[in-house]
Design a protein around this motif. Structure first.
Motif, PDB file in Angstrom:
ATOM      1  N   VAL A 166      -6.499   2.735  -3.136  1.00 62.59           N
ATOM      2  CA  VAL A 166      -6.678   2.369  -1.726  1.00 62.59           C
ATOM      3  C   VAL A 166      -5.375   2.616  -0.973  1.00 62.59           C
ATOM      4  CG1 VAL A 166      -8.495   0.688  -2.193  1.00 62.59           C
ATOM      5  CG2 VAL A 166      -6.116  -0.052  -2.238  1.00 62.59           C
TER       6      VAL A 166
ATOM      7  N   GLU B 262      -8.098  -1.702   4.891  1.00 64.44           N
ATOM      8  CA  GLU B 262      -9.497  -1.358   5.168  1.00 64.44           C
ATOM      9  C   GLU B 262     -10.154  -0.783   3.919  1.00 64.44           C
ATOM     10  OE1 GLU B 262     -12.168   1.490   8.181  1.00 64.44           O
ATOM     11  OE2 GLU B 262      -9.976   1.450   8.336  1.00 64.44           O
ATOM     12  N   GLN B 263      -9.468   0.135   3.246  1.00 62.27           N
ATOM     13  CA  GLN B 263     -10.018   0.712   2.021  1.00 62.27           C
ATOM     14  C   GLN B 263     -10.081  -0.329   0.900  1.00 62.27           C
ATOM     15  OE1 GLN B 263      -7.983   4.317   0.863  1.00 62.27           O
ATOM     16  NE2 GLN B 263      -8.352   5.330   2.825  1.00 62.27           N
TER      17      GLN B 263
ATOM     18  N   TYR C  46       0.837  -1.202   0.000  1.00 58.99           N
ATOM     19  CA  TYR C  46       0.000   0.000   0.000  1.00 58.99           C
ATOM     20  C   TYR C  46       0.870   1.250   0.000  1.00 58.99           C
ATOM     21  CZ  TYR C  46      -3.585  -3.394   1.302  1.00 58.99           C
ATOM     22  OH  TYR C  46      -4.437  -4.479   1.324  1.00 58.99           O
TER      23      TYR C  46
ATOM     24  N   ALA D 268     -13.172  -2.407   1.424  1.00 60.67           N
ATOM     25  CA  ALA D 268     -14.367  -1.652   1.036  1.00 60.67           C
ATOM     26  C   ALA D 268     -14.501  -1.596  -0.492  1.00 60.67           C
ATOM     27  CB  ALA D 268     -14.304  -0.245   1.626  1.00 60.67           C
ATOM     28  N   ALA D 269     -13.382  -1.387  -1.182  1.00 62.03           N
ATOM     29  CA  ALA D 269     -13.419  -1.330  -2.643  1.00 62.03           C
ATOM     30  C   ALA D 269     -13.783  -2.692  -3.231  1.00 62.03           C
ATOM     31  CB  ALA D 269     -12.070  -0.874  -3.180  1.00 62.03           C
TER      32      ALA D 269
END
Length: 382
Positions: A160, A164-165, A141, A168-169
Protein backbone atom coordinates in the motif's frame (compact mmCIF):
# COMPACT_ATOMS: atom_id res chain seq x y z
CA UNK A 1 7.11 -33.01 29.81
CA UNK A 2 10.83 -33.65 29.73
CA UNK A 3 12.54 -36.98 29.34
CA UNK A 4 15.94 -38.62 29.11
CA UNK A 5 17.52 -39.49 25.79
CA UNK A 6 15.11 -41.35 23.51
CA UNK A 7 16.87 -44.12 21.64
CA UNK A 8 16.08 -45.82 18.32
CA UNK A 9 13.68 -47.52 17.55
CA UNK A 10 11.18 -45.36 19.43
CA UNK A 11 8.10 -43.89 17.76
CA UNK A 12 8.24 -40.14 17.15
CA UNK A 13 5.35 -37.89 16.17
CA UNK A 14 5.13 -35.23 13.48
CA UNK A 15 2.30 -32.70 13.28
CA UNK A 16 1.93 -31.88 9.61
CA UNK A 17 2.44 -33.96 6.51
CA UNK A 18 4.07 -31.58 4.04
CA UNK A 19 7.55 -31.67 2.60
CA UNK A 20 9.18 -30.57 5.86
CA UNK A 21 7.49 -33.46 7.62
CA UNK A 22 8.59 -35.80 4.83
CA UNK A 23 12.25 -34.85 5.30
CA UNK A 24 11.81 -35.35 9.05
CA UNK A 25 10.48 -38.86 8.44
CA UNK A 26 13.43 -39.63 6.15
CA UNK A 27 15.93 -38.36 8.73
CA UNK A 28 14.23 -40.24 11.57
CA UNK A 29 14.16 -43.48 9.57
CA UNK A 30 17.85 -43.15 8.73
CA UNK A 31 18.58 -42.72 12.44
CA UNK A 32 16.53 -45.80 13.36
CA UNK A 33 13.31 -44.20 14.62
CA UNK A 34 9.72 -44.77 13.55
CA UNK A 35 7.31 -41.89 12.88
CA UNK A 36 3.59 -41.24 13.23
CA UNK A 37 2.35 -38.35 11.08
CA UNK A 38 -0.87 -36.45 11.83
CA UNK A 39 -2.27 -34.68 8.79
CA UNK A 40 -5.80 -34.44 7.35
CA UNK A 41 -4.61 -34.94 3.75
CA UNK A 42 -4.66 -38.61 2.73
CA UNK A 43 -2.07 -37.77 0.05
CA UNK A 44 0.29 -35.86 2.34
CA UNK A 45 3.96 -36.33 1.32
CA UNK A 46 5.03 -37.22 4.86
CA UNK A 47 2.03 -39.44 5.55
CA UNK A 48 2.82 -41.56 2.49
CA UNK A 49 6.18 -42.68 3.90
CA UNK A 50 5.43 -42.62 7.64
CA UNK A 51 5.08 -45.78 9.70
CA UNK A 52 1.64 -44.54 10.79
CA UNK A 53 -0.47 -41.85 9.15
CA UNK A 54 -3.30 -40.51 11.27
CA UNK A 55 -5.52 -38.89 8.66
CA UNK A 56 -7.37 -36.46 10.91
CA UNK A 57 -7.61 -32.81 11.86
CA UNK A 58 -4.91 -31.30 14.06
CA UNK A 59 -7.37 -30.90 16.91
CA UNK A 60 -8.99 -34.33 16.59
CA UNK A 61 -9.25 -35.68 20.14
CA UNK A 62 -8.91 -39.37 19.22
CA UNK A 63 -5.89 -38.75 17.00
CA UNK A 64 -4.17 -36.69 19.68
CA UNK A 65 -4.88 -39.39 22.25
CA UNK A 66 -3.28 -41.96 19.96
CA UNK A 67 -0.20 -39.77 19.45
CA UNK A 68 0.14 -39.07 23.16
CA UNK A 69 -0.03 -42.79 23.97
CA UNK A 70 2.27 -44.06 21.21
CA UNK A 71 4.85 -41.31 20.54
CA UNK A 72 7.74 -40.67 22.89
CA UNK A 73 8.43 -37.22 21.42
CA UNK A 74 6.54 -34.95 19.02
CA UNK A 75 7.44 -31.99 16.83
CA UNK A 76 5.79 -29.92 14.11
CA UNK A 77 6.56 -28.87 10.55
CA UNK A 78 3.72 -26.37 10.31
CA UNK A 79 3.45 -23.27 12.48
CA UNK A 80 -0.31 -23.04 12.05
CA UNK A 81 -0.95 -26.23 13.99
CA UNK A 82 -3.08 -24.99 16.90
CA UNK A 83 -0.91 -24.10 19.89
CA UNK A 84 -3.59 -25.78 22.04
CA UNK A 85 -2.76 -29.07 20.30
CA UNK A 86 0.87 -28.77 21.35
CA UNK A 87 -0.15 -27.86 24.90
CA UNK A 88 -2.48 -30.87 25.12
CA UNK A 89 0.17 -33.30 23.89
CA UNK A 90 2.81 -31.80 26.19
CA UNK A 91 0.79 -32.92 29.21
CA UNK A 92 1.71 -36.53 28.53
CA UNK A 93 4.71 -36.64 26.19
CA UNK A 94 7.76 -34.65 25.05
CA UNK A 95 6.83 -31.80 22.66
CA UNK A 96 9.29 -29.40 21.00
CA UNK A 97 8.89 -26.56 20.20
CA UNK A 98 6.59 -25.45 23.01
CA UNK A 99 3.06 -24.19 22.56
CA UNK A 100 4.10 -20.80 23.95
CA UNK A 101 6.88 -20.35 21.40
CA UNK A 102 4.68 -21.43 18.51
CA UNK A 103 1.86 -19.12 19.63
CA UNK A 104 4.20 -16.15 19.33
CA UNK A 105 5.38 -17.17 15.87
CA UNK A 106 1.78 -17.72 14.72
CA UNK A 107 0.79 -14.10 15.28
CA UNK A 108 2.70 -11.29 13.58
CA UNK A 109 1.82 -8.68 16.19
CA UNK A 110 2.87 -10.92 19.09
CA UNK A 111 5.99 -11.83 17.15
CA UNK A 112 7.12 -8.27 16.42
CA UNK A 113 6.16 -7.09 19.89
CA UNK A 114 8.31 -9.89 21.33
CA UNK A 115 11.26 -8.85 19.16
CA UNK A 116 10.96 -5.26 20.36
CA UNK A 117 10.51 -6.20 24.02
CA UNK A 118 13.60 -8.45 23.80
CA UNK A 119 15.73 -5.56 22.56
CA UNK A 120 16.07 -7.07 19.09
CA UNK A 121 16.13 -4.85 15.99
CA UNK A 122 12.85 -4.73 14.05
CA UNK A 123 11.49 -2.38 11.40
CA UNK A 124 8.67 0.12 12.06
CA UNK A 125 5.25 -1.53 12.40
CA UNK A 126 1.72 -0.64 13.50
CA UNK A 127 -0.80 -3.19 14.88
CA UNK A 128 -4.15 -2.83 13.10
CA UNK A 129 -7.24 -4.20 14.81
CA UNK A 130 -9.72 -1.61 13.49
CA UNK A 131 -9.62 0.77 10.54
CA UNK A 132 -8.87 3.72 12.83
CA UNK A 133 -5.51 2.14 13.70
CA UNK A 134 -4.24 2.76 10.17
CA UNK A 135 -1.96 5.82 10.32
CA UNK A 136 -2.52 8.91 8.25
CA UNK A 137 -0.30 9.52 5.24
CA UNK A 138 3.26 10.06 6.36
CA UNK A 139 6.45 8.23 7.25
CA UNK A 140 4.82 4.77 7.55
CA UNK A 141 4.09 4.67 3.83
CA UNK A 142 4.73 2.97 1.49
CA UNK A 143 4.07 -0.15 3.55
CA UNK A 144 2.90 -3.75 3.48
CA UNK A 145 -0.33 -4.71 5.22
CA UNK A 146 -0.24 -8.31 6.44
CA UNK A 147 -2.87 -10.41 8.17
CA UNK A 148 -1.66 -11.26 11.66
CA UNK A 149 -2.40 -14.98 11.32
CA UNK A 150 -2.18 -17.67 8.63
CA UNK A 151 -0.38 -15.59 6.03
CA UNK A 152 2.59 -17.19 4.27
CA UNK A 153 4.43 -17.25 0.93
CA UNK A 154 3.06 -13.83 0.05
CA UNK A 155 -0.55 -14.71 0.87
CA UNK A 156 -2.55 -12.34 3.07
CA UNK A 157 -0.30 -9.42 2.14
CA UNK A 158 -0.85 -6.20 0.20
CA UNK A 159 1.51 -3.39 -0.71
CA UNK A 160 0.00 0.00 0.00
CA UNK A 161 1.28 3.45 -0.94
CA UNK A 162 -0.97 5.49 1.36
CA UNK A 163 -3.77 5.28 3.90
CA UNK A 164 -6.48 5.08 1.23
CA UNK A 165 -4.92 1.93 -0.21
CA UNK A 166 -4.34 0.56 3.28
CA UNK A 167 -8.02 1.00 4.13
CA UNK A 168 -9.03 -0.77 0.92
CA UNK A 169 -6.63 -3.65 1.65
CA UNK A 170 -7.87 -3.91 5.25
CA UNK A 171 -11.43 -4.16 3.99
CA UNK A 172 -10.30 -6.73 1.42
CA UNK A 173 -8.96 -8.79 4.30
CA UNK A 174 -12.44 -8.53 5.86
CA UNK A 175 -11.04 -6.33 8.64
CA UNK A 176 -9.06 -9.21 10.06
CA UNK A 177 -6.39 -8.20 12.58
CA UNK A 178 -3.33 -7.06 10.63
CA UNK A 179 0.07 -5.47 11.03
CA UNK A 180 1.26 -2.59 8.87
CA UNK A 181 4.98 -2.81 8.16
CA UNK A 182 6.93 0.06 6.66
CA UNK A 183 8.62 -0.85 3.38
CA UNK A 184 12.37 -0.47 3.71
CA UNK A 185 15.14 0.07 1.13
CA UNK A 186 16.45 -3.48 1.31
CA UNK A 187 19.96 -4.33 0.22
CA UNK A 188 19.61 -8.01 0.95
CA UNK A 189 17.58 -10.68 2.71
CA UNK A 190 19.40 -13.28 4.78
CA UNK A 191 18.37 -16.06 7.13
CA UNK A 192 19.81 -18.24 9.85
CA UNK A 193 18.52 -21.71 10.67
CA UNK A 194 19.55 -23.01 14.06
CA UNK A 195 18.86 -25.81 16.51
CA UNK A 196 18.66 -25.27 20.28
CA UNK A 197 18.41 -28.15 22.72
CA UNK A 198 16.89 -28.42 26.21
CA UNK A 199 20.25 -27.55 27.78
CA UNK A 200 20.52 -24.28 25.84
CA UNK A 201 23.18 -25.53 23.44
CA UNK A 202 22.85 -23.94 19.99
CA UNK A 203 24.12 -25.13 16.61
CA UNK A 204 23.59 -22.51 13.91
CA UNK A 205 23.93 -23.21 10.21
CA UNK A 206 25.79 -20.70 8.02
CA UNK A 207 23.93 -17.52 7.13
CA UNK A 208 22.15 -17.86 3.78
CA UNK A 209 21.25 -15.19 1.25
CA UNK A 210 17.69 -15.34 -0.08
CA UNK A 211 15.73 -13.94 -3.00
CA UNK A 212 11.99 -14.16 -3.53
CA UNK A 213 9.70 -14.38 -6.54
CA UNK A 214 6.08 -13.27 -6.09
CA UNK A 215 6.46 -13.55 -2.33
CA UNK A 216 7.81 -17.13 -2.42
CA UNK A 217 11.40 -18.05 -1.69
CA UNK A 218 13.13 -18.63 -5.02
CA UNK A 219 16.85 -19.03 -4.40
CA UNK A 220 19.02 -19.48 -1.31
CA UNK A 221 22.80 -19.10 -1.50
CA UNK A 222 25.07 -20.42 1.25
CA UNK A 223 27.19 -18.87 2.46
CA UNK A 224 25.56 -15.49 1.91
CA UNK A 225 27.43 -13.04 -0.34
CA UNK A 226 27.68 -10.23 2.19
CA UNK A 227 30.23 -9.02 4.70
CA UNK A 228 31.52 -11.32 7.39
CA UNK A 229 30.28 -8.78 9.92
CA UNK A 230 26.68 -9.02 8.71
CA UNK A 231 26.83 -12.82 8.63
CA UNK A 232 28.27 -12.98 12.14
CA UNK A 233 25.74 -10.45 13.47
CA UNK A 234 22.87 -12.46 11.98
CA UNK A 235 24.17 -15.55 13.78
CA UNK A 236 24.39 -13.75 17.12
CA UNK A 237 20.95 -12.13 16.80
CA UNK A 238 19.36 -15.47 15.89
CA UNK A 239 20.97 -17.12 18.92
CA UNK A 240 19.87 -14.27 21.19
CA UNK A 241 16.33 -14.59 19.88
CA UNK A 242 16.22 -18.36 20.44
CA UNK A 243 17.51 -17.90 23.97
CA UNK A 244 15.05 -15.08 24.75
CA UNK A 245 12.21 -17.27 23.52
CA UNK A 246 13.56 -20.24 25.51
CA UNK A 247 13.13 -22.09 22.24
CA UNK A 248 13.81 -25.80 21.92
CA UNK A 249 13.82 -27.19 18.40
CA UNK A 250 14.85 -26.05 14.94
CA UNK A 251 14.01 -22.48 13.97
CA UNK A 252 14.43 -20.24 10.93
CA UNK A 253 15.09 -16.53 11.46
CA UNK A 254 14.69 -14.16 8.51
CA UNK A 255 16.44 -10.79 8.36
CA UNK A 256 16.30 -7.66 6.24
CA UNK A 257 19.64 -5.99 5.54
CA UNK A 258 19.30 -2.21 5.23
CA UNK A 259 22.70 -0.64 4.76
CA UNK A 260 24.78 -2.03 7.60
CA UNK A 261 21.72 -2.66 9.76
CA UNK A 262 20.10 -6.03 10.36
CA UNK A 263 16.37 -6.12 11.12
CA UNK A 264 14.51 -9.29 12.10
CA UNK A 265 11.60 -9.88 9.74
CA UNK A 266 10.02 -13.05 11.09
CA UNK A 267 10.67 -16.46 12.58
CA UNK A 268 9.53 -19.94 11.65
CA UNK A 269 9.26 -22.41 14.58
CA UNK A 270 10.38 -25.35 12.44
CA UNK A 271 12.93 -26.22 9.74
CA UNK A 272 12.93 -23.55 7.04
CA UNK A 273 12.83 -23.53 3.26
CA UNK A 274 16.06 -21.51 3.19
CA UNK A 275 17.74 -24.31 5.16
CA UNK A 276 17.13 -26.98 2.54
CA UNK A 277 20.69 -26.53 1.31
CA UNK A 278 21.81 -28.26 4.53
CA UNK A 279 20.54 -31.58 3.15
CA UNK A 280 23.45 -31.68 0.70
CA UNK A 281 26.01 -29.15 1.87
CA UNK A 282 26.35 -29.61 5.65
CA UNK A 283 27.67 -32.33 7.93
CA UNK A 284 24.25 -32.46 9.65
CA UNK A 285 21.07 -31.28 7.97
CA UNK A 286 18.28 -29.31 9.61
CA UNK A 287 15.92 -32.30 9.77
CA UNK A 288 18.45 -34.56 11.48
CA UNK A 289 18.92 -31.73 13.98
CA UNK A 290 15.17 -31.69 14.57
CA UNK A 291 15.25 -35.42 15.35
CA UNK A 292 18.29 -34.97 17.58
CA UNK A 293 16.65 -32.15 19.58
CA UNK A 294 13.37 -33.89 20.32
CA UNK A 295 15.05 -37.18 21.22
CA UNK A 296 17.61 -35.52 23.48
CA UNK A 297 20.58 -36.62 21.40
CA UNK A 298 23.61 -34.34 21.09
CA UNK A 299 23.40 -31.72 18.34
CA UNK A 300 25.23 -32.54 15.13
CA UNK A 301 27.84 -30.36 13.44
CA UNK A 302 26.28 -27.62 11.25
CA UNK A 303 29.54 -27.17 9.29
CA UNK A 304 29.21 -26.28 5.62
CA UNK A 305 31.42 -28.58 3.52
CA UNK A 306 30.43 -27.20 0.08
CA UNK A 307 29.22 -23.97 -1.42
CA UNK A 308 25.53 -24.35 -2.18
CA UNK A 309 22.69 -22.78 -4.14
CA UNK A 310 19.14 -24.05 -3.50
CA UNK A 311 16.32 -23.35 -5.98
CA UNK A 312 12.62 -23.96 -5.31
CA UNK A 313 10.62 -25.83 -7.95
CA UNK A 314 7.00 -24.70 -8.09
CA UNK A 315 4.03 -26.19 -9.88
CA UNK A 316 4.49 -23.45 -12.48
CA UNK A 317 7.26 -25.58 -14.06
CA UNK A 318 4.60 -28.10 -15.12
CA UNK A 319 2.32 -25.38 -16.47
CA UNK A 320 4.62 -22.87 -18.15
CA UNK A 321 3.61 -23.80 -21.71
CA UNK A 322 -0.10 -23.23 -21.08
CA UNK A 323 -0.72 -26.94 -20.66
CA UNK A 324 0.45 -29.45 -18.07
CA UNK A 325 3.68 -31.23 -18.99
CA UNK A 326 6.55 -32.80 -17.08
CA UNK A 327 9.59 -30.54 -16.70
CA UNK A 328 12.80 -31.50 -18.50
CA UNK A 329 14.24 -33.52 -15.65
CA UNK A 330 16.94 -35.04 -17.86
CA UNK A 331 18.46 -31.61 -18.43
CA UNK A 332 18.62 -30.97 -14.69
CA UNK A 333 20.10 -34.40 -13.95
CA UNK A 334 22.78 -33.78 -16.60
CA UNK A 335 24.48 -31.49 -14.09
CA UNK A 336 26.58 -33.86 -12.03
CA UNK A 337 26.72 -31.60 -8.97
CA UNK A 338 22.95 -31.02 -8.82
CA UNK A 339 20.95 -32.82 -6.13
CA UNK A 340 17.22 -33.17 -6.86
CA UNK A 341 14.52 -33.37 -4.19
CA UNK A 342 10.93 -33.87 -5.34
CA UNK A 343 8.28 -33.99 -2.63
CA UNK A 344 5.84 -36.56 -3.99
CA UNK A 345 2.88 -34.17 -4.17
CA UNK A 346 0.16 -35.69 -6.29
CA UNK A 347 -0.91 -32.57 -8.19
CA UNK A 348 1.16 -29.64 -9.48
CA UNK A 349 -0.50 -26.25 -9.01
CA UNK A 350 0.67 -22.75 -9.69
CA UNK A 351 2.83 -21.45 -6.80
CA UNK A 352 2.76 -24.85 -5.06
CA UNK A 353 6.15 -26.04 -3.82
CA UNK A 354 6.73 -29.33 -5.62
CA UNK A 355 10.41 -29.76 -4.89
CA UNK A 356 13.79 -28.12 -4.92
CA UNK A 357 17.28 -28.74 -6.18
CA UNK A 358 20.63 -27.84 -4.71
CA UNK A 359 23.87 -27.37 -6.62
CA UNK A 360 27.02 -27.89 -4.56
CA UNK A 361 30.71 -27.44 -5.28
CA UNK A 362 33.99 -25.84 -4.35
CA UNK A 363 33.73 -22.66 -6.44
CA UNK A 364 30.87 -20.38 -5.41
CA UNK A 365 30.44 -18.62 -8.76
CA UNK A 366 30.50 -21.89 -10.71
CA UNK A 367 27.85 -23.34 -8.39
CA UNK A 368 25.64 -20.28 -8.90
CA UNK A 369 26.08 -20.42 -12.68
CA UNK A 370 25.02 -24.08 -12.83
CA UNK A 371 22.02 -23.36 -10.62
CA UNK A 372 20.90 -20.51 -12.89
CA UNK A 373 21.21 -22.70 -15.99
CA UNK A 374 19.24 -25.55 -14.39
CA UNK A 375 16.63 -23.07 -13.15
CA UNK A 376 16.13 -21.88 -16.72
CA UNK A 377 16.00 -25.43 -18.08
CA UNK A 378 13.14 -26.19 -15.68
CA UNK A 379 11.35 -22.95 -16.70
CA UNK A 380 11.40 -21.63 -13.16
CA UNK A 381 10.26 -18.03 -12.94
CA UNK A 382 8.88 -17.97 -16.49
Amino acid sequence: MTASVIQPSAMLGMLGGGQLGRFFVIAAHEMGYKVTVLDPDKNSPAGMIADVHLCAAFDDADALKTMAETCQAISTEFENVPAATLATLAQSTVVHPSADAVAIAQHRIKEKTFFKASGLPVGPFVPVTVEADLPEDGDMYPAVLKVARFGYDGKGQARVANREQAVAAFQGFKQEVCVLEKMLPLDLEVSVVLARDVHGNIAAFPTAENSHLNGILDISIAPARCSEVIKANAQELAKKLATSLNYVGVMGVEFFVVGNQLLINEIAPRPHNSGHYTLDACVTNQFEQQVRVITGQALGSPRLHSNAVMVNILGDSWLYSGKQAEPAWDKAFAHGNLKMHLYGKHEPRKARKMGHFTVIGEEAQEVLNVAKVARSELHIGE
